[in-house]
Design a protein around this motif. Sequence first.
Motif, short mmCIF file in Angstrom:
data_model
loop_
_atom_site.label_atom_id
_atom_site.label_comp_id
_atom_site.label_asym_id
_atom_site.label_seq_id
_atom_site.Cartn_x
_atom_site.Cartn_y
_atom_site.Cartn_z
N SER A 218 1.36 -1.41 -0.03
CA SER A 218 0.01 -0.03 -0.09
C SER A 218 0.98 1.24 0.15
N GLN A 219 0.78 2.17 -1.22
CA GLN A 219 1.63 3.22 -1.13
C GLN A 219 0.48 4.73 -1.79
N TRP A 220 1.42 5.32 -1.38
CA TRP A 220 0.98 6.75 -0.86
C TRP A 220 1.91 7.76 -1.29
N TRP A 221 1.56 9.47 -1.86
CA TRP A 221 2.21 10.10 -2.46
C TRP A 221 1.58 11.38 -1.53
N LEU A 222 2.23 11.94 -1.32
CA LEU A 222 1.73 13.49 -1.20
C LEU A 222 2.56 14.40 -1.96
N ALA A 223 1.02 15.74 -2.53
CA ALA A 223 2.11 17.02 -2.70
C ALA A 223 2.45 17.90 -2.10
N LYS A 224 3.87 17.79 -1.80
CA LYS A 224 4.70 19.49 -1.23
C LYS A 224 4.46 19.81 -2.18
N ASN A 225 3.91 21.31 -2.29
CA ASN A 225 4.38 22.18 -2.94
C ASN A 225 5.05 22.14 -4.79
N PRO B 33 7.40 6.61 -1.37
CA PRO B 33 6.30 6.73 -1.28
C PRO B 33 5.95 6.36 0.24
N LEU B 34 4.83 6.36 0.77
CA LEU B 34 4.81 6.70 2.19
C LEU B 34 2.92 5.35 2.72
N SER B 35 3.61 5.12 3.45
CA SER B 35 2.15 4.10 4.29
C SER B 35 0.95 4.33 5.05
N HIS B 36 0.03 4.06 5.29
CA HIS B 36 -1.16 4.46 5.70
C HIS B 36 -0.91 4.53 6.92
N ARG B 37 -0.05 4.26 7.56
CA ARG B 37 0.32 4.37 9.24
C ARG B 37 0.86 5.88 8.76
N GLU B 38 1.59 6.38 7.88
CA GLU B 38 2.65 7.18 8.60
C GLU B 38 1.81 9.04 7.62
N LYS C 269 -2.66 12.91 12.41
CA LYS C 269 -2.69 13.39 13.87
C LYS C 269 -2.03 14.23 14.42
N SER C 270 -0.55 14.57 14.12
CA SER C 270 -0.13 15.55 14.63
C SER C 270 0.21 16.39 13.78
N ASN C 271 -0.72 16.62 12.92
CA ASN C 271 -0.90 18.55 12.04
C ASN C 271 0.42 18.91 11.29
N ARG C 272 1.05 17.46 11.04
CA ARG C 272 2.03 18.10 9.80
C ARG C 272 1.97 18.02 8.53
N ILE C 273 0.07 17.53 8.67
CA ILE C 273 -0.04 17.86 6.69
C ILE C 273 -1.53 18.04 7.19
N ARG C 274 -2.36 18.74 5.57
CA ARG C 274 -3.54 18.99 6.23
C ARG C 274 -4.76 17.77 5.47
N SER C 275 -5.98 17.82 5.45
CA SER C 275 -6.80 16.99 4.90
C SER C 275 -7.35 17.98 3.91
N ALA C 276 -6.87 18.74 3.39
CA ALA C 276 -6.48 19.33 2.63
C ALA C 276 -5.46 18.94 1.37
#
Length: 247
Positions: free
Chosen positions: A14-21, A27-32, A38-45
């Motif tokens: 299960s692999q995910w990528w986040l868009a940062k600027n 790739p990132l995991s679901h838990r990461e 939860k720690s507000n390091r990223i937003r739901s938007a």
Amino acid sequence: MHEESHKTIESPQSQWWLAKNGVAEGPLSHREISDALKSNRIRSADYAYSSVEKEWKPLSAWSEFESGTEESALQPPPVPPVDSYTVEPLLTNPRLPAMANWICIYSLQISPWLWCLYTFSEIISGTALKEKAPLMGVEALAMIISMLVSLGVTISLFIGGIRLRALSRSGPNIIILSIVVATAAHLLLSLGVMMIIAMTDQNSFTSKTVAVELIDYFILIVALCEGAFLLTSLFWLRRNARFLPLA
């Protein structure tokens, strides 16, 4: 059952990528991703890319995380959408390569200022011939034609730069046409100036101060640099325009 579902979520497949600027992090995991939320390091938007559905959507739009195949996880995601950029640039487009963005910067910002610089220098320098010289009127007419042609080319380049930044297919065509017209016009005007010099007596030329001569040399260097950039842009667009993400 719950434990089995939890293992599926945490599977390395299960692999995910986040868009940062505009840059895909992963790739990132679901838990990461969950811990980051939860720690507000990223937003739901923030936008996320799934190796299963292969599309960018805000994290709030994902109802649940699904696992994908190992082959899909190894494939890098496409370029994040423009909406993921925090601040949209005024003169460039993140989807364009560096050279295309430099052409946009030149067309939208540098070219208008250079036209003002050239016009101001011509007003300060004045005509090269004395007022009573037989071809003085021809030189003055050539100067007016040169300023008008340069103004038209500058406006055309500005329009082409706007369309190129907007990923319009007509943008490169307008810029290419503008460069060709500018090159042809400057060659014809240069030929005309050389003919005027050859047909004029040396006593008919005005004497210039050291300051005016320094300004003329500076303008000549700037014009040569601009000409080199325009020719480079012309050949680059002719070769690479079809590969740009234009609509």
